[in-house]
Design a protein around this motif. Structure first.
Motif, short mmCIF file in Angstrom:
data_model
loop_
_atom_site.label_atom_id
_atom_site.label_comp_id
_atom_site.label_asym_id
_atom_site.label_seq_id
_atom_site.Cartn_x
_atom_site.Cartn_y
_atom_site.Cartn_z
N LEU A 32 0.83 -1.19 0.00
CA LEU A 32 0.00 0.00 0.00
C LEU A 32 0.87 1.25 0.00
O LEU A 32 0.50 2.27 -0.58
N TRP A 33 2.01 1.17 0.68
CA TRP A 33 2.98 2.26 0.72
C TRP A 33 4.37 1.68 0.88
O TRP A 33 4.53 0.50 1.19
N SER A 34 5.36 2.54 0.68
CA SER A 34 6.75 2.10 0.86
C SER A 34 7.59 3.29 1.30
O SER A 34 7.14 4.43 1.27
N TYR A 35 8.82 2.95 1.73
CA TYR A 35 9.72 3.96 2.29
C TYR A 35 11.08 3.91 1.60
O TYR A 35 11.91 3.08 1.95
N PRO A 36 11.31 4.79 0.64
CA PRO A 36 12.63 4.82 -0.02
C PRO A 36 13.77 5.21 0.91
O PRO A 36 14.91 4.84 0.66
N TYR A 37 13.47 5.96 1.96
CA TYR A 37 14.49 6.36 2.93
C TYR A 37 14.10 5.80 4.28
O TYR A 37 12.95 5.95 4.69
N GLN A 38 15.07 5.20 4.95
CA GLN A 38 14.83 4.64 6.27
C GLN A 38 16.03 4.90 7.15
O GLN A 38 17.16 5.00 6.68
N LEU A 39 15.77 4.96 8.44
CA LEU A 39 16.84 5.17 9.41
C LEU A 39 17.70 3.92 9.54
O LEU A 39 18.91 4.00 9.68
N PHE A 40 17.05 2.75 9.50
CA PHE A 40 17.75 1.47 9.60
C PHE A 40 17.38 0.61 8.40
O PHE A 40 16.22 0.58 7.99
N SER A 41 18.32 -0.14 7.89
CA SER A 41 18.09 -0.89 6.66
C SER A 41 17.27 -2.15 6.86
O SER A 41 16.62 -2.61 5.93
N LEU A 42 17.30 -2.75 8.01
CA LEU A 42 16.70 -4.06 8.17
C LEU A 42 15.22 -4.05 8.52
O LEU A 42 14.59 -5.09 8.57
N LEU A 43 14.66 -2.89 8.77
CA LEU A 43 13.26 -2.82 9.15
C LEU A 43 12.46 -2.12 8.05
O LEU A 43 12.79 -1.01 7.65
N PRO A 44 11.39 -2.75 7.56
CA PRO A 44 10.63 -2.16 6.46
C PRO A 44 9.77 -0.97 6.87
O PRO A 44 9.31 -0.23 6.04
N ARG A 45 9.59 -0.79 8.16
CA ARG A 45 8.73 0.30 8.60
C ARG A 45 9.54 1.58 8.80
O ARG A 45 10.75 1.57 8.85
N LEU A 46 8.82 2.66 8.96
CA LEU A 46 9.44 3.96 9.17
C LEU A 46 9.47 4.24 10.67
O LEU A 46 8.59 4.89 11.23
N ILE A 47 10.48 3.71 11.34
CA ILE A 47 10.60 3.79 12.80
C ILE A 47 10.51 5.22 13.31
O ILE A 47 9.88 5.47 14.33
N SER A 48 11.12 6.14 12.63
CA SER A 48 11.14 7.53 13.10
C SER A 48 9.74 8.10 13.24
O SER A 48 9.47 8.87 14.17
N ILE A 49 8.86 7.71 12.36
CA ILE A 49 7.48 8.19 12.42
C ILE A 49 6.67 7.31 13.37
O ILE A 49 5.98 7.80 14.26
N ASP A 50 6.77 5.99 13.18
CA ASP A 50 5.97 5.04 13.96
C ASP A 50 6.28 5.07 15.45
O ASP A 50 5.40 4.87 16.27
N GLN A 51 7.54 5.25 15.80
CA GLN A 51 7.93 5.20 17.21
C GLN A 51 8.43 6.54 17.71
O GLN A 51 8.90 6.63 18.84
N GLY A 52 8.32 7.54 16.90
CA GLY A 52 8.74 8.88 17.28
C GLY A 52 7.57 9.84 17.30
O GLY A 52 6.74 9.82 18.21
N ILE A 53 7.48 10.64 16.28
CA ILE A 53 6.58 11.79 16.27
C ILE A 53 5.10 11.42 16.42
O ILE A 53 4.37 12.07 17.16
N ILE A 54 4.65 10.34 15.77
CA ILE A 54 3.22 9.97 15.87
C ILE A 54 2.87 9.58 17.30
O ILE A 54 1.86 10.06 17.85
N ILE A 55 3.67 8.73 17.91
CA ILE A 55 3.38 8.26 19.26
C ILE A 55 3.44 9.42 20.25
O ILE A 55 2.57 9.55 21.12
N VAL A 56 4.44 10.26 20.11
CA VAL A 56 4.58 11.40 21.04
C VAL A 56 3.38 12.32 20.93
O VAL A 56 2.80 12.72 21.95
N PHE A 57 2.97 12.65 19.72
CA PHE A 57 1.80 13.52 19.55
C PHE A 57 0.55 12.88 20.15
O PHE A 57 -0.23 13.54 20.83
N HIS A 58 0.37 11.59 19.88
CA HIS A 58 -0.80 10.90 20.44
C HIS A 58 -0.77 10.90 21.97
O HIS A 58 -1.80 11.09 22.61
#
Length: 186
Positions: free
Chosen positions: A83-109
């Protein structure tokens, strides 16, 4: 008709892991996008720590942790379903966007959960936050190349942002926090 064997799938997976690492090393690490992802992962947590209600820390962290697990699962599903993809990632081995998923989104919530404890205002605040993430932050991440919509539209994200927050607040408030408060007499 011949179907792939597990061994064939595993070999392709190994090739994919190697390709991702090569791509990350030569196209991601230390780029502007990579540094931005690092900042978006770390800075919100420092801001959160300055503003979090330390008296409700366990409750707020519980909300954030459950939400983080849900976000990770949903993100993994979205990537896996293409459905979506991430051409840039903080870490190569994880397909998700950790910076968003475990950073800014969670903090705002978590901040919304803390500052808007009553249901009605919580839902309104989450709708506003969801609209900002959906129609401002997501397009910005697409524009700078961090996020690609493969078979997804921005508008699909809006209800998901709200529903996941409402679901997790319901779990934390109605079940866990009431149970703990009843048991401890708070």
């Amino acid at each position: 008709m011949s179907y792939p064997s597990f061994q064939e799938i595993r070999e392709v997976h190994h090739q994919l892991v190697d390709m991702r690492l090569e791509y990350w090393l030569h196209n991601n690490v230390f780029t502007f996008q990579w540094w931005l992802l690092l900042v978006v992962l770390i800075v919100p947590w420092f801001i959160w720590w300055m503003f979090v209600d330390k008296r409700r820390l366990k409750e707020i962290l519980l909300f954030g942790t459950i939400l983080m697990i849900l976000v990770i699962v949903l993100d993994d599903l979205g990537v896996e379903l293409q459905l979506w993809s991430y051409p840039y990632q903080l870490f190569s081995l994880l397909p998700r966007l950790i910076s968003i998923d475990q950073g800014i989104i969670i903090v705002f919530h978590m901040l919304v959960y803390q500052y808007f404890p009553k249901w009605k205002i919580f839902i309104i605040a989450n709708i506003i936050m969801a609209a900002i993430f959906t129609y401002i932050f997501e397009p910005i991440t697409v524009w700078i190349g961090i996020y690609e919509l493969d078979n997804w539209r921005y508008s699909y994200s809006l209800p998901i942002y709200v529903i996941k927050a409402v679901l997790v607040k319901g779990i934390v408030d109605e079940f866990i926090v009431k149970y703990v408060r009843k048991k401890t007499g708070d």
